[in-house]
Scaffold this motif. Structure first.
Motif, short mmCIF file in Angstrom:
data_model
loop_
_atom_site.label_atom_id
_atom_site.label_comp_id
_atom_site.label_asym_id
_atom_site.label_seq_id
_atom_site.Cartn_x
_atom_site.Cartn_y
_atom_site.Cartn_z
N PRO A 276 0.83 -1.21 0.00
CA PRO A 276 0.00 0.00 0.00
C PRO A 276 0.87 1.26 0.00
N GLY A 277 0.38 2.29 -0.69
CA GLY A 277 1.05 3.57 -0.68
C GLY A 277 2.05 3.76 -1.81
N LEU A 278 2.42 2.69 -2.53
CA LEU A 278 3.35 2.84 -3.63
C LEU A 278 2.58 3.27 -4.88
N PRO A 279 3.19 4.14 -5.69
CA PRO A 279 2.48 4.59 -6.89
C PRO A 279 2.31 3.46 -7.90
N THR A 280 1.19 3.48 -8.58
CA THR A 280 0.92 2.50 -9.63
C THR A 280 0.54 3.25 -10.90
N PRO A 281 0.85 2.68 -12.06
CA PRO A 281 0.47 3.35 -13.31
C PRO A 281 -1.05 3.41 -13.44
N PRO A 282 -1.55 4.45 -14.07
CA PRO A 282 -3.00 4.56 -14.25
C PRO A 282 -3.51 3.49 -15.21
N LYS A 283 -4.75 3.09 -15.01
CA LYS A 283 -5.37 2.09 -15.87
C LYS A 283 -6.66 2.65 -16.42
N GLY A 284 -7.05 2.14 -17.56
CA GLY A 284 -8.31 2.54 -18.15
C GLY A 284 -8.16 2.83 -19.62
N TRP A 285 -9.30 3.07 -20.26
CA TRP A 285 -9.33 3.38 -21.67
C TRP A 285 -9.40 4.90 -21.83
N PRO A 286 -8.69 5.44 -22.83
CA PRO A 286 -8.77 6.89 -23.06
C PRO A 286 -10.15 7.30 -23.55
N ILE A 287 -10.68 8.33 -22.94
CA ILE A 287 -11.99 8.85 -23.36
C ILE A 287 -11.89 10.30 -23.84
N GLY A 288 -10.70 10.89 -23.69
CA GLY A 288 -10.48 12.25 -24.16
C GLY A 288 -9.04 12.66 -23.96
N SER A 289 -8.57 13.58 -24.80
CA SER A 289 -7.22 14.11 -24.68
C SER A 289 -7.30 15.62 -24.84
N TYR A 290 -6.62 16.35 -23.94
CA TYR A 290 -6.77 17.80 -23.89
C TYR A 290 -5.41 18.48 -23.79
N GLY A 291 -5.34 19.68 -24.32
CA GLY A 291 -4.09 20.43 -24.32
C GLY A 291 -3.73 21.05 -22.99
N THR A 292 -4.72 21.29 -22.14
CA THR A 292 -4.45 21.91 -20.84
C THR A 292 -5.16 21.12 -19.74
#
Length: 162
Positions: A12-28
């Motif tokens: 617990p407490g260690l960072p993990t890579p994000p998971k999931g499918w992309p639903i949008g990409s934004y410049g800011t």
């Protein structure tokens, strides 16, 4: 990585890579945040959503030139504030001391502020005569969603851009 004391369980407490499918990409980040806020307003389960900064950059913005006068002045002011603060705390605890702790704190704070500001500046030997701020920014911000509800979220966000 797993804990040898608890086989098969992530630490617990260690960072993990994000998971999931992309639903949008934004410049800011503000645009990505607006998309998630829209999903929230539409009663979507936002606990399934993650904003991920991609192509991270460390940006240093120069805010001004440093000189001995600015360094000494900044050290005096910050030290004085710190000294007055501690002096006031002591005067609240010690009864009958009057303003003596405040004056001692002020003088001590000024000395401390001068030392803590001038020694690091002198150590640079003119190699860094400017003040700056550091920021971590991303080239783009992807919004990911749990696969079981990603298609619905993508459809909802397509209405946002219209």
């Amino acid at each position: 990585m797993t804990n040898p004391m608890r086989p098969g369980r992530a630490t617990p407490g260690l960072p993990t890579p994000p998971k999931g499918w992309p639903i949008g990409s934004y410049g800011t980040y503000a645009e990505a945040q607006r998309a998630v806020d829209y999903l929230s307003d539409e009663n979507f389960t936002v606990e399934d959503v993650t904003i991920v900064g991609v192509d991270l950059m460390q940006v240093e913005r120069v805010i001004g030139r440093l000189s001995w006068g600015k360094v000494i002045g900044g050290g005096i002011v910050s030290g004085a504030w710190l000294g007055v603060f501690f002096g006031l705390l002591v005067s609240l605890v010690v009864s009958g001391a009057g303003f003596t702790p405040v004056v001692v704190g002020l003088v001590g704070g000024i000395i401390f502020g001068l030392i803590s500001a001038t020694i690091p500046y002198a150590a640079t030997r003119g190699q860094r005569d400017f003040a700056s701020t550091m920021q971590l920014v991303a080239g783009r911000y992807d919004v990911l969603c749990d696969p079981r509800s990603a298609e619905r979220a993508r459809d909802m966000l397509s209405r946002l851009s219209n």
